[in-house]
Design a protein around this motif. Sequence first.
Motif, short mmCIF file in Angstrom:
data_model
loop_
_atom_site.label_atom_id
_atom_site.label_comp_id
_atom_site.label_asym_id
_atom_site.label_seq_id
_atom_site.Cartn_x
_atom_site.Cartn_y
_atom_site.Cartn_z
N VAL A 33 0.93 -1.35 0.00
CA VAL A 33 -0.03 -0.02 0.11
C VAL A 33 0.71 1.38 -0.04
O VAL A 33 2.18 1.35 0.73
CB VAL A 33 -0.83 0.03 1.14
N HIS A 34 0.42 2.12 -0.55
CA HIS A 34 1.26 3.50 -0.80
C HIS A 34 1.42 4.14 0.48
O HIS A 34 0.79 4.10 1.44
CB HIS A 34 0.57 4.29 -1.66
N GLY A 36 1.84 7.14 1.80
CA GLY A 36 0.99 8.29 2.06
C GLY A 36 -0.46 7.68 2.83
O GLY A 36 -0.98 8.19 3.81
N ALA A 37 -0.73 6.68 1.95
CA ALA A 37 -2.21 6.04 2.58
C ALA A 37 -2.05 5.28 3.72
O ALA A 37 -3.04 5.39 4.60
CB ALA A 37 -2.60 5.12 1.25
N ILE A 38 -0.91 4.89 3.98
CA ILE A 38 -0.48 4.05 5.23
C ILE A 38 -0.55 5.27 6.43
O ILE A 38 -1.09 4.92 7.64
CB ILE A 38 0.61 3.26 5.16
N LEU A 40 -1.99 8.07 6.29
CA LEU A 40 -3.25 8.63 6.56
C LEU A 40 -4.01 7.70 7.28
O LEU A 40 -4.86 8.30 8.37
CB LEU A 40 -4.03 8.73 5.33
N LEU A 41 -4.12 6.23 7.28
CA LEU A 41 -4.94 5.37 7.88
C LEU A 41 -4.47 5.22 9.41
O LEU A 41 -5.33 5.28 10.21
CB LEU A 41 -5.06 4.02 7.14
#
Length: 344
Positions: A33-34, A36-38, A40-41
Motif C-alpha cells: 500500500v502507498h 501516504g495512504a498508510i 493517513l490510515l
Amino acid sequence: MTAGWFWRDKAPYLAGLGFSVLLSAVLLWVLSVHPGAIALLCLVFLLGGLLPLTAEYIRKKTFYDEAMGMLDALERKYLFSELLEQPSFPEGVLFCRAMEETNKAMNDALAAARRDMADYREYIETWVHEVKTPIASARLTLENLPGPPLQGLEEALFQIEGYVEQALFYARSGAVERDYVVRPMALRQAASDAVKKYARPLIAAGFSVELEGLDAVAYADGKWVEFILGQLISNAIKYRGEHPRLVFTQSRAEQSVALNVADNGVGIPQADLPRVCEKGFTGENGRKLSKRSTGLGLYLCRTLCGRLGLGFSIASQAGEGTRVSIIFPKGRFYLLGEREELKQ
C-alpha cells in the motif's frame, strides 16, 4: 484530577492502541500500500482512539474539579454527598454511591451516639436532682445543731453541693437550648445572687467584696450566669492571697456590655494563661495550691458562654490577681430594654 493521573491510568489502553496501529502499518506495507495512504490510515486510527479518551478526560476533570471546589467551599463537609450531582460515567456513579453509603453509615452512628449521650445526660440530671435532697436535709440538720465541731462538715457539704451543681451544668452544657430562657437580667442582681450563694466561704476566707456601678441590664438566663459567676468566685477563694478582695464592675462598648470579676489573688503564670480554659488543665497553681482542682471551672465558663452567645475573656498577672469578663452582646432586645428603663 490531573492529566498525568488520567493518562497514566490509560497507559495499557494507549500501549494497545500503539501496537495495533504499528501492526496495521506493517501489514499495509507488506501488501504494498502507498506510504501516504498508510500514514493517513494510521493517523485516522490514532485520532479514533485518542479523541474519545480526550473527551472522557475533559468530562471527568470537569466533574472532579467541581466536586473538589464544592468540598473546599463547604463548611459542613458531611453535606458533600447530598449536594454532589450524579455524573455520566460509571466510575463517578460508583464514587457517588460509595459516598452516599458512607454518609448514611456515619449519620446512623452519630444518631446512635447522640441517643446514648442524651440518655446519659438525662441520667446525670436525674441523679443530681436526687442527690440534692439528702444534701439539703443534712444542711438543715447542721443549721439546727450549730457549733464549732460541725463547721468542717458544713464546709464539706458546701463543696459537695458545688461539685454536684458543676456536674449538672456540665451535663446540660451539650444542649443548653433545653433549659435556657432569655430574660432581662440586671448585672447587679446577678452578681449579688452569686455572692450571696458563696457568702459563707467568702466570709470564712476574709474576702472584701465590692459591687461598683452595676446599673446595666443584659438579656440572658440568670441561672446560667449565676453558675458561671459562682465558678469564678470559687476560683478566687481557692487561689486567694493576703487580704483577699473581689470586685465586680461593668464596662460598656458600642456593641456590648461586660460584667467584670477581678480579684487580687495569686494570679495565673503567663505560661499557663493560654491553656487555663482547656478541659482538665490545672496548671501550676492547681498542682501547688489546691488539692481540689478539677480543671473544669474555667473550661465550663468559657464553654457555656460560647454556647449561650456570650463573650468570655481572661487576663491575669502572677502575684497580682485575675480579671475575667463576661461579655453580653447588645442586640435589638437589649436596646429595647434600655429605652424602657429610660422611660421609667
